[in-house]
Motif scaffolding. Structure first.
Motif, PDB file in Angstrom:
ATOM      1  N   PRO A 224      22.274 -16.481 -23.989  1.00 25.25           N
ATOM      2  CA  PRO A 224      21.604 -16.740 -25.276  1.00 25.25           C
ATOM      3  C   PRO A 224      20.158 -17.171 -25.066  1.00 25.25           C
ATOM      4  O   PRO A 224      19.771 -18.304 -25.356  1.00 25.25           O
ATOM      5  CB  PRO A 224      22.453 -17.861 -25.885  1.00 25.25           C
ATOM      6  N   ILE A 225      19.360 -16.247 -24.587  1.00 22.82           N
ATOM      7  CA  ILE A 225      18.016 -16.606 -24.159  1.00 22.82           C
ATOM      8  C   ILE A 225      17.131 -17.059 -25.308  1.00 22.82           C
ATOM      9  O   ILE A 225      16.167 -17.817 -25.118  1.00 22.82           O
ATOM     10  CB  ILE A 225      17.370 -15.409 -23.412  1.00 22.82           C
ATOM     11  N   HIS A 226      17.453 -16.628 -26.535  1.00 25.67           N
ATOM     12  CA  HIS A 226      16.590 -16.994 -27.657  1.00 25.67           C
ATOM     13  C   HIS A 226      16.566 -18.497 -27.896  1.00 25.67           C
ATOM     14  O   HIS A 226      15.619 -19.032 -28.462  1.00 25.67           O
ATOM     15  CB  HIS A 226      17.060 -16.270 -28.923  1.00 25.67           C
ATOM     16  N   GLU A 227      17.595 -19.194 -27.429  1.00 24.30           N
ATOM     17  CA  GLU A 227      17.653 -20.637 -27.648  1.00 24.30           C
ATOM     18  C   GLU A 227      16.651 -21.402 -26.777  1.00 24.30           C
ATOM     19  O   GLU A 227      16.345 -22.555 -27.044  1.00 24.30           O
ATOM     20  CB  GLU A 227      19.073 -21.151 -27.371  1.00 24.30           C
ATOM     21  N   VAL A 228      16.152 -20.758 -25.738  1.00 24.64           N
ATOM     22  CA  VAL A 228      15.188 -21.441 -24.859  1.00 24.64           C
ATOM     23  C   VAL A 228      13.860 -20.694 -24.800  1.00 24.64           C
ATOM     24  O   VAL A 228      13.082 -20.879 -23.868  1.00 24.64           O
ATOM     25  CB  VAL A 228      15.764 -21.596 -23.432  1.00 24.64           C
ATOM     26  N   ALA A 229      13.572 -19.852 -25.820  1.00 26.96           N
ATOM     27  CA  ALA A 229      12.355 -19.040 -25.798  1.00 26.96           C
ATOM     28  C   ALA A 229      11.098 -19.895 -25.774  1.00 26.96           C
ATOM     29  O   ALA A 229      10.078 -19.488 -25.211  1.00 26.96           O
ATOM     30  CB  ALA A 229      12.321 -18.098 -27.001  1.00 26.96           C
ATOM     31  N   GLU A 230      11.149 -21.092 -26.365  1.00 30.88           N
ATOM     32  CA  GLU A 230       9.958 -21.947 -26.367  1.00 30.88           C
ATOM     33  C   GLU A 230       9.571 -22.393 -24.958  1.00 30.88           C
ATOM     34  O   GLU A 230       8.441 -22.830 -24.734  1.00 30.88           O
ATOM     35  CB  GLU A 230      10.181 -23.182 -27.249  1.00 30.88           C
ATOM     36  N   LEU A 231      10.505 -22.277 -23.996  1.00 33.48           N
ATOM     37  CA  LEU A 231      10.160 -22.618 -22.617  1.00 33.48           C
ATOM     38  C   LEU A 231       9.045 -21.728 -22.091  1.00 33.48           C
ATOM     39  O   LEU A 231       8.279 -22.130 -21.204  1.00 33.48           O
ATOM     40  CB  LEU A 231      11.398 -22.491 -21.725  1.00 33.48           C
ATOM     41  N   VAL A 232       8.961 -20.505 -22.625  1.00 32.21           N
ATOM     42  CA  VAL A 232       7.866 -19.623 -22.230  1.00 32.21           C
ATOM     43  C   VAL A 232       6.528 -20.285 -22.557  1.00 32.21           C
ATOM     44  O   VAL A 232       5.601 -20.303 -21.746  1.00 32.21           O
ATOM     45  CB  VAL A 232       7.977 -18.274 -22.963  1.00 32.21           C
ATOM     46  N   ASN A 233       6.445 -20.835 -23.757  1.00 28.95           N
ATOM     47  CA  ASN A 233       5.181 -21.422 -24.203  1.00 28.95           C
ATOM     48  C   ASN A 233       4.799 -22.647 -23.391  1.00 28.95           C
ATOM     49  O   ASN A 233       3.627 -22.819 -23.020  1.00 28.95           O
ATOM     50  CB  ASN A 233       5.284 -21.799 -25.681  1.00 28.95           C
ATOM     51  N   ILE A 234       5.745 -23.518 -23.099  1.00 26.98           N
ATOM     52  CA  ILE A 234       5.386 -24.735 -22.368  1.00 26.98           C
ATOM     53  C   ILE A 234       4.998 -24.407 -20.929  1.00 26.98           C
ATOM     54  O   ILE A 234       4.104 -25.029 -20.358  1.00 26.98           O
ATOM     55  CB  ILE A 234       6.532 -25.779 -22.427  1.00 26.98           C
ATOM     56  N   GLY A 235       5.640 -23.398 -20.345  1.00 24.61           N
ATOM     57  CA  GLY A 235       5.234 -22.969 -19.010  1.00 24.61           C
ATOM     58  C   GLY A 235       3.824 -22.402 -19.011  1.00 24.61           C
ATOM     59  O   GLY A 235       3.013 -22.688 -18.126  1.00 24.61           O
ATOM     60  N   THR A 236       3.515 -21.589 -20.035  1.00 26.01           N
ATOM     61  CA  THR A 236       2.183 -21.007 -20.154  1.00 26.01           C
ATOM     62  C   THR A 236       1.124 -22.076 -20.369  1.00 26.01           C
ATOM     63  O   THR A 236       0.071 -22.086 -19.721  1.00 26.01           O
ATOM     64  CB  THR A 236       2.147 -20.017 -21.328  1.00 26.01           C
TER      65      THR A 236
END
Length: 465
Positions: A366-378
């Motif tokens: 269920p990758i959509h539940e952690v999609a915001e991790l992309v933003n914090i990594g960026t």
């Protein structure tokens, strides 16, 4: 002491036998950036952010996110032209802030690109299934949903990543040509949307313009920041650019400016077509046009969205493989990840291995539940790049810089401030998950990377970024 006499940078510039083929022009790099930036932001996140975060003020959210990106892009351009080696923020942190900080940001970039690739693949699958249904073909439900959604596997997402990984493994120039074609298709359908949307636009739908207040604008900016990681991917191509000192700054800044203008225009038109609360769908552009009775154009846009997400997926998988490649050349990851294929001149093993792992994530989790991790990594990477520019200007003021960040030190300081503000706007779950991921990275660093580091071991001529 000159930068090029320091141990870390000598290894940064001495790639030894693990070098990549220089085949990309400034145009290729610009299109590479557009390929990553124009995609998920327009075709998926714009509607969701407008409906749930910012309303018609989503245009302001794009401006805020764009400002953070532009300030950071200027810092990226200076470092990319000064240290034109594969690895992006990892390389720059390694050279200026040391191996430990570089490891942390490299570990975060692995998360950023991996999660982003999986999220985009799942979005690609949704549009692909929609087009199949429109022509009377339907895949069984258990082959289009992950187990947590009641299916067996999201097969289109799984296969899309495997296919794009194979394209990347064949060669960067071939991948670039494929990306250029897809980008032109994507820009054509966006132009079609703009032309048709102007005929139906109703600016009365912009009232109230800021229904969720400034907090909503910032929350929207934090969400749609996912769309702005393209120019970071451009910098990962430093070692494959023909003239990196000139072409990298052009590719980074040009792609970012073009994409920011497109986002502002499209989001403004979108919220002038449909009341913003109705845009909370995964295909907002096609949805809005269908509501206007433009069904043929909506179907064309759906096909264009598939092309757009395909190019995003290509660039994200490219970026992730180059981060692994750079870290492996420094001894921080196993040497198999930096092996270059003698015919294709690409790190084939790492491309196929990481592609397979990401395909499993897209197909089963269920990758959509952690999609915001992309933003914090960026955002974390952007902060460290901005700090690197400040450090390098202080420690090596006479270093030749083909491109210089203007308005020093205010530009990198503004980048740091904007990025920190956006991080603070993310959810508590995202912040905690990021801490956990970083803790795992520290265990890997002290358990493997530190003991195998070429820099720490003083290996002569050891490859780095």
């Amino acid at each position: 002491m000159s930068l090029f006499r320091t141990k870390s940078v000598e290894r940064a510039l001495d790639t030894g036998p693990h070098s990549l083929k220089r085949a990309l022009s400034a145009t290729d790099l610009t299109l590479l950036g557009i390929g990553a930036v124009i995609g998920t932001g327009i075709f998926v996140l714009t509607g969701i952010a407008a409906a749930t975060k910012a309303g018609p003020a989503i245009t302001l959210s794009f401006i805020v996110a764009g400002l953070a990106s532009i300030f950071t892009a200027l810092a990226y351009a200076e470092l990319a032209s000064t240290v034109p080696i594969s690895g992006s923020a990892y390389t720059y942190s390694y050279v200026t802030l040391g191996e430990f900080i570089a490891w942390i940001i490299g570990w975060d970039l692995i998360l950023e690109y991996g999660v982003a690739s999986a999220v985009v693949a799942i979005g690609w699958s949704g549009y692909f299934n929609h087009v199949l249904e429109a022509i009377g073909l339907t895949l069984p439900a258990f082959l289009t949903k992950a187990p947590h959604e009641g299916g067996w596997i999201n097969l289109p997402a799984f296969l899309a990543i495997l296919f794009m990984s194979t394209v990347l493994a064949i060669g960067v120039k071939q991948s670039s040509r494929f990306n250029n074609v897809v980008v032109f298709i994507k820009l054509a359908v966006i132009a079609l949307f703009i032309l048709v949307a102007f005929r139906h636009a109703d600016t009365s739908l912009w009232h109230p313009y800021v229904p969720f207040g400034w907090t909503g604008v910032m929350s929207g900016a934090a969400l749609i920041f996912f769309a702005y990681i393209g120019f970071d991917a451009v910098s990962t191509a430093a070692e494959e650019a023909r003239n990196p000192q000139r072409d990298l700054p052009i590719g980074i800044i040009a792609s970012l400016l073009i994409c920011t203008l497109i986002y502002i225009l499209v989001s403004g038109l979108l919220t002038a077509l449909v009341p913003y609360p109705q845009l909370n769908v995964s295909y907002p552009v096609a949805f809005a046009l269908a509501r206007m009775g433009e069904h043929l154009v909506a179907s064309t846009i759906a096909v264009g969205a598939i092309a757009g997400l395909t190019s995003v997926l290509l660039v994200l998988l490219y970026g992730q493989s180059r981060i692994f490649f750079a870290m492996s050349r420094d001894g921080l990851l196993p040497p198999a990840f930096s092996a270059v294929h003698p015919r294709f001149m690409t790190p084939t093993r790492v491309i196929l291995a990481t592609g397979f792992l990401v395909s499993l994530v897209a197909g089963f989790l269920p990758i959509h539940e952690v999609a915001e991790l992309v933003n914090i990594g960026t955002l974390s990477a952007f902060i460290l790049v901005s700090i690197s520019v400040l450090v390098l200007r202080r420690t090596h003021p006479d270093l030749p810089r083909p491109f210089k960040t203007p308005l020093m030190p205010w530009t990198p300081l503004l980048a740091i401030a904007f990025c920190a503000y956006l991080i603070a706007s993310l959810s508590a779950f995202t912040l905690m998950s990021f801490v956990v991921w970083t803790a795992i990275g520290l265990l890997v660093y002290f358990g493997y990377a530190r003991r195998h580091s070429h820099l720490a071991a003083g290996v002569s001529g050891s490859p780095a970024r």
